[in-house]
Write a protein that holds these residues in place. Structure first.
Motif, short mmCIF file in Angstrom:
data_model
loop_
_atom_site.label_atom_id
_atom_site.label_comp_id
_atom_site.label_asym_id
_atom_site.label_seq_id
_atom_site.Cartn_x
_atom_site.Cartn_y
_atom_site.Cartn_z
N GLY A 26 8.78 -11.26 15.63
CA GLY A 26 8.84 -9.83 15.37
C GLY A 26 7.47 -9.19 15.27
O GLY A 26 6.45 -9.77 15.62
N ILE A 27 7.48 -7.97 14.76
CA ILE A 27 6.26 -7.16 14.65
C ILE A 27 5.89 -7.01 13.18
O ILE A 27 6.75 -6.78 12.33
N SER A 28 4.60 -7.12 12.88
CA SER A 28 4.09 -6.92 11.53
C SER A 28 3.41 -5.55 11.44
O SER A 28 2.61 -5.20 12.32
N HIS A 29 3.73 -4.80 10.41
CA HIS A 29 3.17 -3.46 10.24
C HIS A 29 2.11 -3.48 9.13
O HIS A 29 2.39 -3.88 8.01
N ILE A 30 0.92 -3.03 9.49
CA ILE A 30 -0.20 -3.00 8.54
C ILE A 30 -0.68 -1.57 8.38
O ILE A 30 -0.98 -0.89 9.37
N THR A 31 -0.71 -1.10 7.14
CA THR A 31 -1.15 0.28 6.88
C THR A 31 -2.58 0.29 6.35
O THR A 31 -3.02 -0.65 5.69
N TRP A 32 -3.28 1.40 6.64
CA TRP A 32 -4.67 1.57 6.21
C TRP A 32 -4.81 2.82 5.36
O TRP A 32 -5.84 3.49 5.38
N ASP B 198 10.96 -2.23 7.31
CA ASP B 198 10.70 -1.47 6.08
C ASP B 198 9.57 -2.07 5.25
O ASP B 198 9.28 -1.58 4.15
N ALA B 199 8.93 -3.13 5.74
CA ALA B 199 7.84 -3.77 5.00
C ALA B 199 6.52 -3.48 5.69
O ALA B 199 6.36 -3.72 6.89
N HIS B 200 5.56 -2.96 4.92
CA HIS B 200 4.25 -2.63 5.45
C HIS B 200 3.18 -3.24 4.56
O HIS B 200 3.23 -3.07 3.33
N LEU B 201 2.25 -3.95 5.16
CA LEU B 201 1.19 -4.60 4.39
C LEU B 201 0.08 -3.59 4.09
O LEU B 201 -0.62 -3.14 5.01
N PRO B 202 -0.12 -3.20 2.82
CA PRO B 202 -1.16 -2.22 2.47
C PRO B 202 -2.52 -2.89 2.35
O PRO B 202 -2.89 -3.38 1.28
N MET B 203 -3.28 -2.90 3.42
CA MET B 203 -4.52 -3.67 3.46
C MET B 203 -5.55 -3.17 2.46
O MET B 203 -6.21 -3.97 1.78
N ILE B 204 -5.73 -1.86 2.33
CA ILE B 204 -6.74 -1.32 1.41
C ILE B 204 -6.36 -1.63 -0.03
O ILE B 204 -7.20 -2.04 -0.84
N ALA B 205 -5.08 -1.46 -0.35
CA ALA B 205 -4.62 -1.78 -1.71
C ALA B 205 -4.79 -3.26 -2.01
O ALA B 205 -5.13 -3.65 -3.12
N LEU B 206 -4.58 -4.11 -1.00
CA LEU B 206 -4.73 -5.55 -1.19
C LEU B 206 -6.18 -5.90 -1.51
O LEU B 206 -6.46 -6.66 -2.44
N LEU B 207 -7.12 -5.33 -0.76
CA LEU B 207 -8.54 -5.64 -0.97
C LEU B 207 -9.06 -5.02 -2.27
O LEU B 207 -9.81 -5.65 -3.02
N THR B 208 -8.65 -3.79 -2.54
CA THR B 208 -9.10 -3.13 -3.77
C THR B 208 -8.57 -3.84 -5.00
O THR B 208 -9.30 -4.06 -5.98
N GLY B 209 -7.31 -4.23 -4.95
CA GLY B 209 -6.73 -4.95 -6.07
C GLY B 209 -7.37 -6.31 -6.28
O GLY B 209 -7.56 -6.76 -7.41
N ALA B 210 -7.73 -6.97 -5.17
CA ALA B 210 -8.39 -8.28 -5.28
C ALA B 210 -9.71 -8.16 -6.02
O ALA B 210 -10.05 -8.99 -6.88
N LEU B 211 -10.49 -7.12 -5.70
CA LEU B 211 -11.76 -6.92 -6.39
C LEU B 211 -11.54 -6.60 -7.86
O LEU B 211 -12.26 -7.10 -8.73
#
Length: 422
Positions: A40-46, A116-129
């Motif tokens: 399938g397709i993976s959706h990544i949001t910025w 209906d699932a989108h990977l929030p890349m900015i939130a992932l990196l910000t939260g990691a920090l």
């Protein structure tokens, strides 16, 4: 004679190191499993990447992407095995590359085929920090203490007491910034007990650290139940540190919101890492501290007051850890609750070991554990399909694997945990 000695030296075989090859192989096999089961397709949001323009959502074909990551992981693993079998030094970046390939494949896999699932890349990196903040301060505390010869197992207690006193001072003064000073003071107070029993009374450092952790946990739990709960508005109010975006830099795509749109606590973390990295290895203070942790008798011979130096550094380390404890209340905008640090002090201790008692290394290891912590939370948000209990276990499993794989390859300061004079 010199020719014979040279020949003998050349005949000595370097020990075959299999740690990195085995680690790379395991991650490559996991990447292969991910590639085989992806579809399938993976959706990544910025979203939130920059204010200058809108970055469109990225749609990644899961199977081709994970196959590319698999090929990269296999190539790097082959290089690692080749270097190991030839008894050559393995480039550490090869292993990092395999890990990045595995993580990227895993992230794409978790949202693959879900409209209906989108990977929030900015939130992932910000939260990691953000999650790395208490771990960085805690690991820096360990570096300062153990480089001077005192084992600091009490990081957990220093973080917890910092979270407690930080919110109390902030509530009394209605200022989260002043709460940071309260958190720093709290960590230093725990460190005074640590220094008193380890340096003056020559008690076993591990035992003292464990006792202090239990003492702080019991004390804060008692005060929370008897005092804070009855006076929440005046002693346990929510005071969050405001974000302080740096003009222009905070709008750099992707990097800006992650690094330059943070609270003062995160900026202090950056300053502390850079400052300690320089001072530990390029200053008179750092040289004296390392001398007390490596060879206190030699340090004493040249006029360095070993126990006074240890006292000073233990208190400094405690203050640093206390500042990290402020993240749990002031940094996240939460009221204090029982045992809210949840073992972060021990993960910080693992980050210090993984970072080889080096501020820069400890920072990198803490970022790894912070990313693992936020990854579990993010996977729950995007409905990864894995049990929530497994996702919550991610940071602790990675901590165990990292320390188990690397602790034998690092060397602690020679005189840590040893009283002086012996």
């Amino acid at each position: 004679m010199s020719t014979v000695e040279t020949t003998e030296r050349n005949d000595v075989r370097v020990k075959l190191a299999l740690r990195d090859p085995i680690t790379a192989t395991v991650m490559t096999v996991l990447t292969a499993i991910i590639a085989a089961t992806s579809s399938g397709i993976s959706h990544i949001t910025w979203r939130g990447a920059t204010k200058w323009f809108e970055i469109p959502e990225t749609h990644v074909p899961a199977r081709p992407f994970t196959l590319v990551m698999l090929v990269a992981a296999i190539a790097l693993t082959v290089l690692i095995w080749n270097a190991a079998l030839k008894r050559k030094k393995i480039n550490g970046w090869y292993l990092v590359g395999v890990a990045i390939a595995f993580v990227l494949a895993f992230l794409v896999f978790t949202v693959a085929g879900k409209s209906d699932a989108h990977l929030p890349m900015i939130a992932l990196l910000t939260g990691a920090l953000s999650f790395a903040v208490p771990l960085v301060f805690g690991s820096l505390s360990g570096v300062v203490c153990e480089r001077s010869g005192v084992i600091n197992i009490a990081i957990e207690g220093q973080l917890l007491f910092g979270a407690f006193l930080g919110v109390v001072v902030a509530s009394l003064t209605s200022s989260p910034v002043l709460g940071l000073f309260g958190a720093t003071l709290a960590g230093a107070l725990v460190a005074v007990l640590l220094a008193l029993f380890t340096v003056n009374f020559r008690t076993d450092h591990i035992i003292v650290g464990v006792v202090l952790n239990v003492l702080v946990l019991g004390l804060t739990s008692f005060l929370y139940s008897t005092v804070l709960k009855e006076n929440e508005a005046s002693l346990n109010a929510v005071h969050a540190l405001p974000k302080l975006p740096i003009p222009v830099l905070s709008d750099i795509p992707v990097v800006g919101p992650v690094l330059f749109n943070q609270t003062i606590l995160v900026y202090l973390m950056f300053i502390a890492v850079i400052l300690l990295q320089f001072l530990v290895y390029n200053s008179r203070w750092g040289l004296r501290m390392r001398a007390c942790g490596e060879h206190p008798k030699a340090a004493d011979t040249v006029g360095i007051k070993v126990n006074r130096t240890r006292w000073q550094n233990v208190i400094l380390g405690g203050a640093i850890a206390g500042l990290g404890g402020a993240f749990f209340t002031l940094g996240q905008g939460l009221a204090f609750s029982k045992d809210m640090t949840a073992g972060a002090g021990f993960i910080a201790l693992a980050a210090m070991i993984l970072g080889r008692w080096n501020p820069r290394g400890a920072f990198g290891a803490a970022l790894l554990f912070g990313f693992a912590t936020n990854l579990g939370a993010t996977m729950q948000t995007v409905q990864a399909g894995l049990p929530a209990e497994f996702l919550l276990m991610i940071p602790y499993v990675i901590t165990i694997l990292a320390v188990a794989g690397f602790v034998g390859a690092v060397k602690a300061p020679a005189a840590e945990g040893k009283p002086y004079p012996a």
